[in-house]
Structure formats: structure tokens, C-alpha cells
Write an enzyme that holds these catalytic residues in place. Structure first.
Site, PDB file in Angstrom:
ATOM      1  N   GLU A 251       0.868  -0.870   0.256  1.00  0.00           N
ATOM      2  CA  GLU A 251      -0.087  -0.596   0.304  1.00  0.00           C
ATOM      3  C   GLU A 251       1.067   1.522   0.100  1.00  0.00           C
ATOM      4  O   GLU A 251       1.358   1.898   1.203  1.00  0.00           O
ATOM      5  CB  GLU A 251      -0.863   0.471   1.545  1.00  0.00           C
ATOM      6  CG  GLU A 251      -2.283  -1.220   0.983  1.00  0.00           C
ATOM      7  CD  GLU A 251      -2.915  -0.841   0.757  1.00  0.00           C
ATOM      8  OE1 GLU A 251      -3.412  -0.279  -0.193  1.00  0.00           O
ATOM      9  OE2 GLU A 251      -3.741  -2.103  -0.293  1.00  0.00           O
ATOM     10  N   CYS A 285      -2.562   8.863   2.320  1.00  0.00           N
ATOM     11  CA  CYS A 285      -1.920   8.537   0.332  1.00  0.00           C
ATOM     12  C   CYS A 285      -3.253   8.958  -0.812  1.00  0.00           C
ATOM     13  O   CYS A 285      -2.050   8.836  -1.376  1.00  0.00           O
ATOM     14  CB  CYS A 285      -1.575   7.550   0.819  1.00  0.00           C
ATOM     15  SG  CYS A 285      -3.507   5.691   1.102  1.00  0.00           S
ATOM     16  N   GLU A 459      -6.170  -4.533   0.530  1.00  0.00           N
ATOM     17  CA  GLU A 459      -6.567  -4.622   1.960  1.00  0.00           C
ATOM     18  C   GLU A 459      -7.889  -4.503   2.205  1.00  0.00           C
ATOM     19  O   GLU A 459      -9.148  -4.321   1.078  1.00  0.00           O
ATOM     20  CB  GLU A 459      -6.382  -3.164   2.818  1.00  0.00           C
ATOM     21  CG  GLU A 459      -4.684  -3.360   2.172  1.00  0.00           C
ATOM     22  CD  GLU A 459      -3.695  -2.906   3.604  1.00  0.00           C
ATOM     23  OE1 GLU A 459      -3.978  -1.807   4.154  1.00  0.00           O
ATOM     24  OE2 GLU A 459      -3.093  -3.808   4.649  1.00  0.00           O
TER      25      GLU A 459
END
Ligand code: NDP
Length: 485
Positions: A251, A285, A459
């Protein structure tokens, strides 16, 4: 400190706090004041070995429990996290500097969501039966073994749970290494999981910098690595994992586009741009940091945005009225200041913000640049701070090409009232997580992750199960074996 911020010990291994003061001391700094609020020690090689050995020896018995039993423990932990949300949120605020107004709503609660969701799924994880005439194959969904989670500093509780919950639901053991910047919250997650009945050794937390992460990733006893971090770190960790042919989830970072068409509801688009650029002081992010606004509505958009940013309450993050807090560290603040200077030097128009806030701690003003062009550094590199770049466009095909012209592919958003265009644009985005008339929603039920350099794997959601388990096929012959000789 009204709350105890010094943890019982630096690490949590085999169901108990463990200390080894031979490890390099890591001061924990409260970003709102610059004060040292705790000290932990980086894991020594002995601690790394102890954690891996504990995980390795506990994992098989955990995997042998029924999914329902495993799930019950995760769901109990989720309930305990919710009951303790206030204290956990205060700790998250000390660890990260994010306003309590945010942490009470998002951090521990989203961790609890993950434990509840994967706890609920655990009992229904199965293989399948494949009939082949008389013969048949069945598949067993098996745990990978020992998983390593390595976290970034922006969502320390959430990341510890997003990685831990699916790993544990599938019968794995985990060793989680938080970012050295925010080492406190994951220890609480480990404590609660064990209070909820998790067997010792199944969820361990050890502290340290990159070298501790690297020691974990390269250990042959480790079967899977899940990293949340920057692209450069992702490259290193992915390569180290590849040497051992380990499973990975990456990630990583982003420079995501948000496109606001001329027919968009401007108020909503401004809300989306605020959420997607200034929540957590921009340290998210998936933020939509390249905001492409149609020329016809650009000035109206900028005017309303500036007005709304004027309502941000910048101050003590523990005050529930505060809606905008400091950067996580002095280092991050300095880095972002460098980008603000670059933006000005490159000729972008500073619409609002741009300065350090005149108070103790690592505060930067919410900053908006307009007239940004695609080649400017502030339009190409991930800044990871409260800096929004507004770019002009007039044509859909042109803006799509520009939006996708990046090494990253984490997220993307579109604001428009035209349904067909919304779906066409979402389909055209080269990004793993897209939003229509919204931004940065991350429900546990939906896959989350990036394409291109923003990562591999997903995820959350059922998709995460694929990344924490593997299938074994068992061929069962009912008739005779035919051999050629
Ligand atoms: P870093 O990449 O600097 O660090 C991430 C983690 O990796 C830290 O725990 C770090 O340890 C560790 N690490 C560093 N080097 C190595 C190595 N060689 N081997 C193993 N582990 C290592 O990221 P930041 O903490 O600065 O976080 C910000 C970044 O994370 C941004 O790029 C952001 O986009 C990304 N991110 C991605 C998310 C996503 O879901 N896609 C979500 C949140 C953030 P330490 O820091 O202790 O040295």
C-alpha cells in the site's frame, strides 16, 4: 501529561510486554508541542528473533481453531476498542498530532470495523469442491504462516488493524512493526487483542526503523509481508520479499487526481477537495492532490474553497473544536515547506496559506496553489502535507490523459452531475480506488489499494482474504490409476 503516554515496555511479544534497553532509544514526540512524551527502544536482533519464534510456534494451533472461534476473539476485540475509543483516540492524537475531532471518529473505530468485519468472515472461509466425473478435487483455504505488517505513521491504529484483522481471521500469526514516528498505538491493539482472548504469539508488535523492518522481511520464517509506506520503501521491501519468494501486499503513495467538471455541485466539490487534501493535515495516501477544475467554474471554486478554509480551526488537537492539527514531525513539516517553496519558485499562484503557523509544534497552514501546470514538481511528486494543486482544463479526453499521466495509481475522483460521464471517467481512471461525487471514503467492505506504482494487492473486503491465505488442491481418485508402463 493527563494521560500515560509511556508504554509499559517497547515491544509486545508472546502475549506480554517485553523490553530490551540495548536497542536504540526512539523518542516519541507530540507534534503539537514538540515535547518528548515517551521513549521506546528499537528491537535488537534478539527481540526480532523472539518475536518471529513466538509467532512461528503459536501459529499452527491458531490455524487449527475453527474460523468461528477465531472470529469471536476478533469481534470481542472490536467491541473493546469501541468501548475504549476515547482513550485510544487521545493516544492516537498524542502519537500523530491529528485532531481528537478526527481520531474519535475515524481511527480506532475503523480499526474496530476491520476486526468486526474479518471476525465475521472468519467462520465462512472455505475451499471448494470440484467434481471431475467420478473423481474430484477439493481445495483447502490455508493460512500463509507468519505475516509481517509494516506501518506508516499517518494511521497507526487503523493500519495495525487493517493488516492484523484479515491475517488473524485466516489463521496466520502477525508481527507488526509500526513507524518509528508513531510507535504507541499498535501496542494498545496488541494488548486489547490479548485481553479479548487471543492466544500468546499470534499478534506481536516490535519497534524500530527500516533495518528492523528489513530484518523481519528477510527472515526465512516469514511467509508474507504487508507494507504501508512510500514508493521508494515499497521498492526495497518488495525486492527483499522477492528474494524469499514471499507473498506481498504493498500500500504505497499517490498523487491522485480529482476532476471537477463544469456541471458539478460546487459546494460538494469543495467539500470533497477539502476532505481529500486537508484531513489529517493532508497526510493521507489517497488524497486527491491534483485538483483539475473546469475553467468555467475555476474562480468560483477557488473563492468558495478559500472562504471555507478560513473556517478551519487550527489549534490544540486535544480541543474537540480543533479541525486542523500539526504535521506529524518537524521532518515532515520541513519537507512540505520545501514543496511550498518549489511551487512558488515554479510560478504557481499561491491562493491561500503557505506559511508555518505562529505557535509551538509543527503546524503549516492549509495551502492552495492555482494555475499549476502538469510539469511542476508540486503536480508530480507526493507531498504528503496540506498542499492542494489546482489545475485548469476544458476538455474531458484531455483531462483524462493528464490525470492518468503519473507513475501513481492509488485513487481518483470525479465531481459531475452527468451520470454517464461519471461512470465513463471512473472506468478510464488508472487507479485502484475511485470516487464519484465523493472523496476518500474507505469502508472496510470495499477493496482498497493501488495500481501502477501505488501498490499491489488489496486491503479490506473479501479481496484481502486472497492476500492472507492460499489454496491447496487435493485430487481424490475414485477409479484406478492408469500408468503408461
Ligand atoms: P516510509 O516508506 O518512510 O516508511 C513506511 C514503513 O516502512 C515504516 O515503518 C518504516 O520504518 C519502514 N521501512 C523503511 N525502510 C524499510 C526497509 N528497508 N525495510 C523494511 N521496512 C522499512 O513511509 P512513511 O512512514 O513516511 O509514510 C508515508 C508514506 O506512506 C506515503 O508515501 C504514503 O502515501 C504512504 N501511505 C500509503 C497508504 C496506502 O494505503 N496506500 C496509507 C498511508 C500511507 P521507519 O519509518 O520506522 O524507519
Amino acid at each position: 501529561m493527563p494521560y500515560a503516554t509511556q508504554p509499559t515496555a517497547s515491544h509486545f511479544i508472546n502475549g506480554a510486554y517485553v523490553e530490551d534497553k540495548n536497542g536504540t532509544p526512539i523518542p516519541v514526540i507530540y507534534p503539537a508541542t514538540g515535547e518528548v512524551i515517551a521513549t521506546v527502544h528499537a528491537a535488537t536482533p534478539a527481540i526480532v528473533d523472539q518475536a518471529i519464534a513466538a509467532a512461528k510456534s503459536a501459529q499452527a494451533a491458531w490455524a487449527a481453531m475453527s474460523g468461528t472461534e477465531r472470529g469471536r476473539i476478533l469481534r470481542r476485540a472490536a467491541d473493546m476498542i469501541r468501548e475504549r475509543n476515547h482513550d485510544l483516540s487521545v493516544l492516537e492524537t498524542y502519537d500523530t498530532g491529528k485532531p481528537y475531532q478526527e481520531t474519535i471518529a475515524v481511527d480506532a473505530t475503523s480499526g474496530a470495523d476491520a476486526l468486526e468485519y474479518f471476525g465475521g468472515l472468519a467462520g465462512s472461509l472455505t475451499g471448494e469442491h470440484i467434481q471431475l466425473g467420478e473423481n474430484w478435487v477439493y481445495t483447502r483455504r490455508e493460512a500463509l504462516g507468519v505475516c509481517v505488517g509494516i506501518g506508516a505513521w499517518n494511521y497507526p491504529t487503523q493500519i495495525a488493524c487493517w493488516k492484523g484483522a484479515p491475517a488473524l481471521a485466516c489463521g496466520n500469526a502477525m508481527i507488526f512493526k509500526p513507524s518509528e514516528t508513531t510507535p504507541l498505538c499498535a501496542l494498545k491493539v496488541a494488548e486489547i487483542l490479548h485481553e479479548a482472548g487471543l492466544p500468546a504469539g499470534i499478534y506481536n508488535v516490535i519497534q524500530g526503523m527500516g533495518e528492523v523492518g528489513n530484518a523481519l522481511v528477510t527472515d526465512p520464517r516469514v511467509n508474507k509481508v504487508s507494507l504501508t509506506g512510500s514508493v521508494p520503501t515499497g521498492r526495497k521491501v518488495y525486492a527483499a520479499a522477492a528474494a524469499g519468494i514471499k507473498h506481498v501486499t504493498m500500500e504505497l503513495g499517490g498523487k491522485s487526481p480529482m476532476i471537477v467538471f463544469e456541471d458539478a455541485d460546487i459546494e460538494n466539490a469543495v467539500s470533497g477537495a477539502i476532505l481529500g487534501n486537508f484531513y489529517s493535515s493532508g497526510q493521507v495516501c489517497s488524497n486527491g492532490t491534483r485538483v483539475f477544475v473546469h475553467k468555467d467554474i475555476k474562480e468560483a471554486f477557488l473563492a468558495r474553497l478559500t472562504e471555507r478554509l478560513g473556517n478551519a480551526v487550527i489549534g490544540d488537537p486535544m480541543d474537540p473544536e480543533t479541525s486542523f492539527g500539526p504535521m506529524v514531525s518537524e521532518r515532515q513539516m520541513t519537507l512540505v515547506q520545501g514543496y511550498i517553496e518549489k511551487g512558488q519558485a515554479e510560478g504557481a499562484r499561491l491562493v491561500t496559506g503557505g506559511k508555518r503557523v505562529d505557535r509551538e509544534g509543527f503546524y503549516l497552514e492549509p495551502t492552495v496553489f492555482a494555475d499549476v501546470t502538469d510539469d511542476m514538481v508540486i503536480a508530480r511528486e507526493e507531498i504528503f502535507g496540506p498542499v492542494m494543486a489546482v489545475l485548469d482544463f476544458t476538455d474531458e479526453a484531455d483531462v483524462m490523459a493528464r490525470a492518468n499521466d503519473t507513475e501513481f495509481g492509488l485513487a481518483a475522483g470525479v465531481f459531475t452531475r452527468d451520470l454517464a460521464r461519471a461512470h465513463r471517467v471512473a472506468a478510464g481512471f488508472e487507479a485502484g480506488t475511485c470516487f464519484i461525487n465523493s472523496y476518500n471514503d474507505a469502508p472496510v467492505e470495499a477493496p482498497f489499494g493501488g495500481s501502477k506504482n501505488s501498490g499491489v494487492g488489496r486491503e479490506n473486503s473479501k479481496a484481502a482474504i486472497e492476500h492472507y491465505s492460499q489454496l491447496k488442491s487435493v485430487f481424490v481418485r475414485m477409479d484406478d490409476v492408469e500408468a503408461p508402463f
